[in-house]
Design a protein around this motif. Structure first.
Motif, PDB file in Angstrom:
ATOM      1  N   LEU A 133     -23.959 -25.641  -6.001  1.00 20.39           N
ATOM      2  CA  LEU A 133     -24.871 -24.393  -5.706  1.00 20.39           C
ATOM      3  C   LEU A 133     -25.995 -24.301  -6.849  1.00 20.39           C
ATOM      4  O   LEU A 133     -26.703 -23.518  -6.870  1.00 20.39           O
ATOM      5  CB  LEU A 133     -23.808 -23.076  -6.031  1.00 20.39           C
ATOM      6  CG  LEU A 133     -22.789 -22.816  -5.062  1.00 20.39           C
ATOM      7  CD1 LEU A 133     -21.887 -21.674  -5.558  1.00 20.39           C
ATOM      8  CD2 LEU A 133     -23.581 -22.662  -3.704  1.00 20.39           C
ATOM      9  N   SER A 134     -25.988 -24.893  -8.154  1.00 21.35           N
ATOM     10  CA  SER A 134     -26.739 -24.636  -9.348  1.00 21.35           C
ATOM     11  C   SER A 134     -28.363 -24.719  -8.641  1.00 21.35           C
ATOM     12  O   SER A 134     -29.136 -24.115  -9.175  1.00 21.35           O
ATOM     13  CB  SER A 134     -26.449 -25.510 -10.509  1.00 21.35           C
ATOM     14  OG  SER A 134     -26.378 -26.694 -10.064  1.00 21.35           O
ATOM     15  N   GLY A 135     -28.425 -25.880  -7.881  1.00 19.86           N
ATOM     16  CA  GLY A 135     -29.884 -26.173  -7.610  1.00 19.86           C
ATOM     17  C   GLY A 135     -30.335 -24.803  -6.896  1.00 19.86           C
ATOM     18  O   GLY A 135     -31.536 -24.480  -7.065  1.00 19.86           O
ATOM     19  N   VAL A 136     -29.728 -24.585  -5.876  1.00 19.62           N
ATOM     20  CA  VAL A 136     -30.317 -23.528  -4.845  1.00 19.62           C
ATOM     21  C   VAL A 136     -30.362 -22.144  -5.610  1.00 19.62           C
ATOM     22  O   VAL A 136     -31.019 -21.321  -5.290  1.00 19.62           O
ATOM     23  CB  VAL A 136     -29.246 -23.343  -3.541  1.00 19.62           C
ATOM     24  CG1 VAL A 136     -27.953 -23.072  -3.685  1.00 19.62           C
ATOM     25  CG2 VAL A 136     -29.935 -22.469  -2.679  1.00 19.62           C
ATOM     26  N   CYS A 137     -29.576 -21.978  -6.671  1.00 24.47           N
ATOM     27  CA  CYS A 137     -29.437 -20.808  -7.481  1.00 24.47           C
ATOM     28  C   CYS A 137     -30.670 -20.755  -8.272  1.00 24.47           C
ATOM     29  O   CYS A 137     -31.399 -19.836  -8.402  1.00 24.47           O
ATOM     30  CB  CYS A 137     -28.489 -20.796  -8.473  1.00 24.47           C
ATOM     31  SG  CYS A 137     -26.736 -20.127  -7.630  1.00 24.47           S
ATOM     32  N   LYS A 138     -31.131 -21.991  -8.970  1.00 25.75           N
ATOM     33  CA  LYS A 138     -32.311 -21.880  -9.818  1.00 25.75           C
ATOM     34  C   LYS A 138     -33.552 -21.570  -8.882  1.00 25.75           C
ATOM     35  O   LYS A 138     -34.421 -21.160  -9.328  1.00 25.75           O
ATOM     36  CB  LYS A 138     -32.360 -23.306 -10.301  1.00 25.75           C
ATOM     37  CG  LYS A 138     -31.526 -23.572 -11.706  1.00 25.75           C
ATOM     38  CD  LYS A 138     -32.106 -24.625 -12.683  1.00 25.75           C
ATOM     39  CE  LYS A 138     -31.474 -24.438 -14.147  1.00 25.75           C
ATOM     40  NZ  LYS A 138     -30.089 -24.502 -13.919  1.00 25.75           N
ATOM     41  N   GLU A 139     -33.401 -22.365  -7.739  1.00 23.70           N
ATOM     42  CA  GLU A 139     -34.889 -22.277  -6.881  1.00 23.70           C
ATOM     43  C   GLU A 139     -35.076 -20.770  -6.735  1.00 23.70           C
ATOM     44  O   GLU A 139     -36.149 -20.456  -6.452  1.00 23.70           O
ATOM     45  CB  GLU A 139     -34.514 -22.928  -5.541  1.00 23.70           C
ATOM     46  CG  GLU A 139     -34.772 -24.501  -5.641  1.00 23.70           C
ATOM     47  CD  GLU A 139     -34.064 -24.892  -4.467  1.00 23.70           C
ATOM     48  OE1 GLU A 139     -33.821 -24.414  -3.313  1.00 23.70           O
ATOM     49  OE2 GLU A 139     -33.532 -26.103  -4.438  1.00 23.70           O
ATOM     50  N   ASN A 140     -33.867 -19.909  -6.608  1.00 22.22           N
ATOM     51  CA  ASN A 140     -33.976 -18.572  -6.138  1.00 22.22           C
ATOM     52  C   ASN A 140     -33.994 -17.564  -7.620  1.00 22.22           C
ATOM     53  O   ASN A 140     -34.148 -16.510  -7.273  1.00 22.22           O
ATOM     54  CB  ASN A 140     -33.121 -18.131  -5.329  1.00 22.22           C
ATOM     55  CG  ASN A 140     -33.503 -18.848  -3.862  1.00 22.22           C
ATOM     56  OD1 ASN A 140     -34.338 -18.350  -3.069  1.00 22.22           O
ATOM     57  ND2 ASN A 140     -32.731 -19.788  -3.476  1.00 22.22           N
ATOM     58  N   GLY A 141     -34.002 -18.326  -8.540  1.00 24.89           N
ATOM     59  CA  GLY A 141     -33.907 -17.281  -9.785  1.00 24.89           C
ATOM     60  C   GLY A 141     -32.766 -16.463  -9.957  1.00 24.89           C
ATOM     61  O   GLY A 141     -32.584 -15.463 -10.750  1.00 24.89           O
ATOM     62  N   ILE A 142     -31.592 -17.179  -9.373  1.00 24.66           N
ATOM     63  CA  ILE A 142     -30.296 -16.754  -9.446  1.00 24.66           C
ATOM     64  C   ILE A 142     -29.487 -17.007 -10.692  1.00 24.66           C
ATOM     65  O   ILE A 142     -29.212 -18.592 -10.712  1.00 24.66           O
ATOM     66  CB  ILE A 142     -29.581 -16.694  -8.144  1.00 24.66           C
ATOM     67  CG1 ILE A 142     -30.346 -16.041  -7.069  1.00 24.66           C
ATOM     68  CG2 ILE A 142     -28.067 -16.066  -8.262  1.00 24.66           C
ATOM     69  CD1 ILE A 142     -30.493 -14.612  -7.012  1.00 24.66           C
ATOM     70  N   ASP A 143     -28.748 -16.390 -11.516  1.00 25.73           N
ATOM     71  CA  ASP A 143     -28.002 -17.066 -12.651  1.00 25.73           C
ATOM     72  C   ASP A 143     -26.528 -17.200 -11.996  1.00 25.73           C
ATOM     73  O   ASP A 143     -25.829 -16.662 -11.449  1.00 25.73           O
ATOM     74  CB  ASP A 143     -27.538 -15.899 -13.747  1.00 25.73           C
ATOM     75  CG  ASP A 143     -28.893 -15.745 -14.739  1.00 25.73           C
ATOM     76  OD1 ASP A 143     -29.853 -16.817 -14.632  1.00 25.73           O
ATOM     77  OD2 ASP A 143     -29.034 -14.958 -15.399  1.00 25.73           O
ATOM     78  N   LEU A 144     -26.023 -18.602 -12.222  1.00 20.64           N
ATOM     79  CA  LEU A 144     -24.790 -18.885 -11.648  1.00 20.64           C
ATOM     80  C   LEU A 144     -23.891 -18.750 -12.988  1.00 20.64           C
ATOM     81  O   LEU A 144     -24.133 -19.532 -14.137  1.00 20.64           O
ATOM     82  CB  LEU A 144     -24.627 -20.424 -11.200  1.00 20.64           C
ATOM     83  CG  LEU A 144     -23.391 -20.934 -10.638  1.00 20.64           C
ATOM     84  CD1 LEU A 144     -22.929 -19.826  -9.650  1.00 20.64           C
ATOM     85  CD2 LEU A 144     -23.718 -22.418  -9.989  1.00 20.64           C
ATOM     86  N   ILE A 145     -23.125 -17.869 -12.952  1.00 19.74           N
ATOM     87  CA  ILE A 145     -22.293 -17.423 -14.343  1.00 19.74           C
ATOM     88  C   ILE A 145     -21.032 -18.346 -14.259  1.00 19.74           C
ATOM     89  O   ILE A 145     -20.240 -18.487 -13.400  1.00 19.74           O
ATOM     90  CB  ILE A 145     -21.727 -15.979 -14.172  1.00 19.74           C
ATOM     91  CG1 ILE A 145     -22.963 -14.836 -13.625  1.00 19.74           C
ATOM     92  CG2 ILE A 145     -20.981 -15.690 -15.356  1.00 19.74           C
ATOM     93  CD1 ILE A 145     -23.849 -14.929 -14.823  1.00 19.74           C
TER      94      ILE A 145
END
Length: 258
Positions: A133-145
């Motif tokens: 998930l981390s890649g797609v979170c980064k692409e969208n500016g979402i913090d993966l907690i």
């Protein structure tokens, strides 16, 4: 810079959790507005799921109530669009891998970014599988907690080094729920994390009283409270708003005393 980690700059943070759609989406909307007005610094919104393995009976039952009232992921996204016209504090979705994959992970994170969700917590994706998930979170500016638990000792540094937003420090083993006392050495866990990162650390699982919130916030950067609020919603249903407002106010006061 992460809006989530920014929220800790004003002092110790109080982070309440609520199950989205319990008892219905409209009540959740009102509850989130009132929590923001009464001192919440960041709010976690649970996306209801039929098999929430990290949750105790209180949140499991809330998930079932939300699902039976017809709550969908899209309904919660639409609710966040409305909320963003009223509140600007960071909002986080807490959910499981299954609802994200059913929705489509790219589509899910893109929608999070569009509506104004700042981060996601996915308790059933272990750190070792975070790359899913981390890649797609980064692409969208979402913090993966990231979460760290008392069992994470030898992995704490690895997890902490990559953490973003804040680190969710799980105070005790087992599922979520109210506990009369918390016996884990939280101070040592937090101190360990602080040796490798400046990312804020908030403590959750089992906190229900202002005294516990004060104690945990004194050892960390903030306190997370879930089951205790969900219990109030279970008790009062659509009439829960003033009761939750009062509770959040007291809990935030406890955190501020830390």
């Amino acid at each position: 810079m992460s809006r989530i980690s920014d929220a800790f700059k004003k002092g110790k943070a109080f982070i309440p959790f609520i199950t989205g759609g319990d008892p219905d989406v409209e009540t959740t909307y009102e509850l989130i507005k009132t929590m923001a007005a009464n001192g919440a610094d960041i709010i976690e919104i649970g996306i209801p799921f039929s098999d929430p393995i990290a949750e105790g009976p209180v949140i499991q039952e809330a998930d079932l109530r939300a699902l039976s009232s017809g709550t969908t992921t899209d309904a919660l996204f639409d609710m966040v669009v409305r909320l963003r016209k009223e509140i600007d504090i960071p909002l986080i979705f807490m959910t499981y891998a299954n609802p994200i994959y059913v929705y489509g992970k790219e589509r899910f994170m893109k929608r999070c970014a569009e509506v104004g969700i700042d981060g996601v917590i996915v308790p059933d994706i272990p750190f070792e599988e975070k790359a899913e998930l981390s890649g797609v979170c980064k692409e969208n500016g979402i913090d993966l907690i990231s979460m760290i638990a008392p069992t994470s000792a030898d992995r704490i540094e690895t997890i902490a080094k990559e953490a973003e937003g804040f680190i969710y420090c799980v105070s005790s083993l087992g599922v979520t729920g109210v506990r009369s006392e918390i016996n884990t050495d939280i101070g040592a866990m937090v101190a360990h994390v602080k040796t490798v990162t400046d990312t804020p650390v908030a403590v959750g699982f089992g906190i229900s009283t202002p005294e516990q919130a004060k104690k945990m916030a004194a050892l960390s950067d903030g306190a997370i409270v879930g089951s205790a609020i969900v219990k109030i919603v279970a008790q009062y249903g659509k009439d829960a708003v003033p009761h939750v407002a009062d509770y959040v106010k007291k809990m935030k006061a406890g955190v501020l005393e830390a």
